[in-house]
Design an enzyme around this catalytic site. Structure first.
Site, PDB file in Angstrom:
ATOM      1  CG  HIS A 199      22.430  74.624 -28.391  1.00  0.00           C
ATOM      2  ND1 HIS A 199      23.754  74.676 -28.709  1.00  0.00           N
ATOM      3  CD2 HIS A 199      22.363  74.669 -27.038  1.00  0.00           C
ATOM      4  CE1 HIS A 199      24.466  74.742 -27.605  1.00  0.00           C
ATOM      5  NE2 HIS A 199      23.653  74.751 -26.567  1.00  0.00           N
TER       6      HIS A 199
HETATM    7  C1  UD1 Z   1      20.557  72.636 -22.683  1.00  0.00           C
HETATM    8  C2  UD1 Z   1      21.142  73.674 -21.726  1.00  0.00           C
HETATM    9  C3  UD1 Z   1      22.241  74.449 -22.447  1.00  0.00           C
HETATM   10  C4  UD1 Z   1      23.261  73.516 -23.056  1.00  0.00           C
HETATM   11  C5  UD1 Z   1      22.580  72.483 -23.936  1.00  0.00           C
HETATM   12  C6  UD1 Z   1      23.588  71.488 -24.441  1.00  0.00           C
HETATM   13  C7  UD1 Z   1      19.650  74.727 -20.067  1.00  0.00           C
HETATM   14  C8  UD1 Z   1      18.890  75.957 -19.738  1.00  0.00           C
HETATM   15  N1  UD1 Z   1      20.137  74.650 -21.321  1.00  0.00           N
HETATM   16  O1  UD1 Z   1      19.939  73.331 -23.746  1.00  0.00           O
HETATM   17  O2  UD1 Z   1      22.881  75.308 -21.530  1.00  0.00           O
HETATM   18  O3  UD1 Z   1      24.136  74.292 -23.823  1.00  0.00           O
HETATM   19  O4  UD1 Z   1      21.583  71.790 -23.171  1.00  0.00           O
HETATM   20  O5  UD1 Z   1      23.196  70.892 -25.641  1.00  0.00           O
HETATM   21  O6  UD1 Z   1      19.799  73.867 -19.232  1.00  0.00           O
HETATM   22  N2  UD1 Z   1      15.343  67.863 -26.878  1.00  0.00           N
HETATM   23  C9  UD1 Z   1      15.092  66.666 -27.483  1.00  0.00           C
HETATM   24  N3  UD1 Z   1      15.858  65.598 -27.096  1.00  0.00           N
HETATM   25  C10 UD1 Z   1      16.833  65.667 -26.159  1.00  0.00           C
HETATM   26  C11 UD1 Z   1      17.070  66.895 -25.554  1.00  0.00           C
HETATM   27  C12 UD1 Z   1      16.315  67.993 -25.926  1.00  0.00           C
HETATM   28  O7  UD1 Z   1      14.211  66.553 -28.323  1.00  0.00           O
HETATM   29  O8  UD1 Z   1      17.487  64.642 -25.873  1.00  0.00           O
HETATM   30  C13 UD1 Z   1      14.503  69.039 -27.288  1.00  0.00           C
HETATM   31  C14 UD1 Z   1      13.180  69.085 -26.536  1.00  0.00           C
HETATM   32  O9  UD1 Z   1      12.229  69.681 -27.349  1.00  0.00           O
HETATM   33  C15 UD1 Z   1      13.519  70.030 -25.410  1.00  0.00           C
HETATM   34  C16 UD1 Z   1      14.422  71.021 -26.109  1.00  0.00           C
HETATM   35  O10 UD1 Z   1      15.194  70.228 -27.007  1.00  0.00           O
HETATM   36  O11 UD1 Z   1      12.388  70.646 -24.872  1.00  0.00           O
HETATM   37  C17 UD1 Z   1      15.341  71.792 -25.200  1.00  0.00           C
HETATM   38  O12 UD1 Z   1      16.098  70.885 -24.374  1.00  0.00           O
HETATM   39  P1  UD1 Z   1      16.718  71.422 -23.011  1.00  0.00           P
HETATM   40  O13 UD1 Z   1      17.527  70.363 -22.388  1.00  0.00           O
HETATM   41  O14 UD1 Z   1      15.676  72.055 -22.178  1.00  0.00           O
HETATM   42  O15 UD1 Z   1      17.632  72.617 -23.487  1.00  0.00           O
HETATM   43  P2  UD1 Z   1      18.793  72.625 -24.580  1.00  0.00           P
HETATM   44  O16 UD1 Z   1      18.396  73.584 -25.643  1.00  0.00           O
HETATM   45  O17 UD1 Z   1      19.166  71.246 -24.963  1.00  0.00           O
HETATM   46  N1  UDP Z   2      28.939  67.859 -29.917  1.00  0.00           N
HETATM   47  C1  UDP Z   2      28.781  66.613 -30.491  1.00  0.00           C
HETATM   48  N2  UDP Z   2      27.942  66.485 -31.567  1.00  0.00           N
HETATM   49  C2  UDP Z   2      27.263  67.547 -32.095  1.00  0.00           C
HETATM   50  C3  UDP Z   2      27.451  68.823 -31.502  1.00  0.00           C
HETATM   51  C4  UDP Z   2      28.285  68.940 -30.407  1.00  0.00           C
HETATM   52  O1  UDP Z   2      29.391  65.636 -30.055  1.00  0.00           O
HETATM   53  O2  UDP Z   2      26.518  67.362 -33.066  1.00  0.00           O
HETATM   54  C5  UDP Z   2      29.785  67.968 -28.700  1.00  0.00           C
HETATM   55  C6  UDP Z   2      30.933  68.944 -28.788  1.00  0.00           C
HETATM   56  O3  UDP Z   2      32.116  68.328 -29.216  1.00  0.00           O
HETATM   57  C7  UDP Z   2      31.051  69.448 -27.358  1.00  0.00           C
HETATM   58  C8  UDP Z   2      29.630  69.367 -26.838  1.00  0.00           C
HETATM   59  O4  UDP Z   2      28.953  68.449 -27.670  1.00  0.00           O
HETATM   60  O5  UDP Z   2      31.864  68.583 -26.582  1.00  0.00           O
HETATM   61  C9  UDP Z   2      28.995  70.731 -26.884  1.00  0.00           C
HETATM   62  O6  UDP Z   2      27.638  70.626 -26.649  1.00  0.00           O
HETATM   63  P1  UDP Z   2      26.617  71.812 -26.930  1.00  0.00           P
HETATM   64  O7  UDP Z   2      27.157  72.734 -27.955  1.00  0.00           O
HETATM   65  O8  UDP Z   2      25.309  71.168 -27.173  1.00  0.00           O
HETATM   66  O9  UDP Z   2      26.512  72.520 -25.504  1.00  0.00           O
HETATM   67  P2  UDP Z   2      27.259  73.749 -24.814  1.00  0.00           P
HETATM   68  O10 UDP Z   2      28.708  73.488 -24.835  1.00  0.00           O
HETATM   69  O11 UDP Z   2      26.859  74.993 -25.547  1.00  0.00           O
HETATM   70  O12 UDP Z   2      26.696  73.745 -23.441  1.00  0.00           O
END
Ligand code: UD1
Ligand code: UDP
Length: 359
Positions: A199
């Site tokens: 992601h």
């Molecule tokens: C964010 C964090 C990343 C973290 C990740 C955990 C930043 C810059 N990035 O990335 O460090 O590893 O969360 O998973 O803060 N979206 C949905 N539903 C949701 C959430 C997101 O549809 O509940 C989609 C939307 O299109 C949104 C996109 O995902 O615009 C990105 O979401 P965002 O929270 O901005 O960044 P992540 O890629 O989730």
């Molecule tokens: N995780 C989860 N379901 C998923 C993918 C990840 O519960 O489908 C959990 C995982 O065990 C970990 C956290 O989400 O605790 C990691 O989140 P993510 O990889 O989105 O974010 P990052 O750690 O890169 O910020």
């Protein structure tokens, strides 16, 4: 005040909340709303049996600036009402940056859980967030000595405490429950599989990188189980890669799965192939102990590399496939101790917070 906003923050703050409750310390729980889908947010609060947030938001913004700005303004409102002695944030998301900034602008001290991580990769939004938050924080909870070293070299002014990472606490507290409650393995088509996630913006927002991932997973020399993050699903659909991925015989595509299901998938997979941060740490928990191929150019978790759990393999299809082959052939034993602590990080953090706010 405890602020969370995304899936990993909820997982990593859950042990801190539990430790606060054990000590009888009163706190206000806030969800800043960066993640808002049920399966990225509320499902984690329910499964981890956390209280309903005292203040909860949903911030659906289509640009990072707007997202950060909206959270800044929402959290400013909460901090004004609550007047907390300290605000605890975890990690490096836009929500963490906004919440920390809102707090210090109102003169409230910030404690940064998971301080001092550095990828030195300035393409990553997280690298800016974590550096800025570290330099705003009064209390820096570094998971490792390496993270402490990064903070000292940069001359942060807050107090540094090395605590371990609360993600290990979360695994220790939840894996036994997950193994009892989850039935995810009944739904998986394969006996042996690699567990894959992706992601990171610098990966999945790049058409060619994402295309290489899809091809690598479809052609991998082991079946792949792939719970897809919503950000990635949007890109896969926009670039018409979704069909190729979901129809590949070698790949089982799932939506984002709950934490218990994910723990069980980690426990039973042959290896992880991921660009996630948290997974690199979870894989080192003694009850999980899995090799991790990091499909990125860098990692901010060098301890897991040094310990032999993690290998950074880049984002090219060929390199990813070779690395998967090597893990399948390899017989190296992984350490029985995690570089991220023994599952007591949250207790340590709460002890420090209690001492510091009573001064
Ligand atoms: C964010 C964090 C990343 C973290 C990740 C955990 C930043 C810059 N990035 O990335 O460090 O590893 O969360 O998973 O803060 N979206 C949905 N539903 C949701 C959430 C997101 O549809 O509940 C989609 C939307 O299109 C949104 C996109 O995902 O615009 C990105 O979401 P965002 O929270 O901005 O960044 P992540 O890629 O989730
Ligand atoms: N995780 C989860 N379901 C998923 C993918 C990840 O519960 O489908 C959990 C995982 O065990 C970990 C956290 O989400 O605790 C990691 O989140 P993510 O990889 O989105 O974010 P990052 O750690 O890169 O910020």
């Amino acid at each position: 005040m405890i602020v969370v906003g995304t899936r990993p923050e909820i997982v990593k703050m859950a042990p801190v909340i539990r430790a606060l409750e054990e000590k009888g310390l009163s706190y206000v729980f806030v969800h800043c709303g960066q993640h808002y889908d049920y399966n990225m947010s509320q499902s984690f609060i329910e499964e981890l049996e956390l209280p309903t947030p005292d203040y909860g938001f949903k911030v659906k913004a289509d640009s990072p600036g707007l997202q950060t700005g909206r959270i800044l303004s929402l959290i400013e409102g909460v901090v004004k009402k609550v007047e907390p002695k300290v605000v605890l944030v975890e990690g490096d998301t836009n929500g963490v940056l906004a919440s920390a900034l809102a707090s210090v602008k109102l003169g409230v001290q910030v404690g940064h859980v998971e301080a001092g991580l550095r990828s030195f990769d300035l393409r990553m939004p997280e690298e800016y967030n974590r550096r800025l938050v570290d330099h705003m924080s009064a209390f820096l909870f570094a998971p490792t000595e390496n993270a402490r070293g990064n903070l000292e070299r940069e001359g942060v002014w807050g107090k540094i405490f090395v605590t371990g990472n609360t993600v290990i606490d979360a695994v220790v507290q939840h894996l036994p429950i997950a193994e009892r409650k989850s039935s995810i393995l009944d739904k998986i088509r394969f006996e042996r599989f690699a567990l894959v996630t992706a992601h990171r913006a610098e990966n999945v927002d790049d058409h060619d990188v994402l295309e290489g991932f899809v091809e690598a997973f479809a052609e991998a020399p082991i079946p792949v189980v792939y719970p897809v993050h919503p950000r990635t699903e949007k890109r896969l659909r926009r670039w018409k890669m979704w069909e190729k991925l979901s129809l590949a015989e070698n790949v089982q595509v799932l939506g984002p799965v709950g934490y218990f299901d994910f723990l069980v998938l980690m426990k039973h997979c042959e290896m992880l192939v991921t660009d996630s941060g948290g997974l690199q740490e979870e894989a080192t928990a003694p009850s999980i102990r899995k090799p991790v191929l990091v499909i990125r150019l860098s990692t901010e978790r060098p301890e897991a590399v040094e310990a032999g759990f993690v290998k950074v393999v880049g984002v090219e299809k060929a390199g990813i496939l070779v690395a998967i082959e090597q893990v399948l052939k390899g017989k190296g034993r992984l350490p029985v101790v995690s570089p991220y602590g023994d599952g007591t990080a949250a207790q340590e953090i709460v002890k420090v917070v209690m001492e510091e706010i009573s001064k």
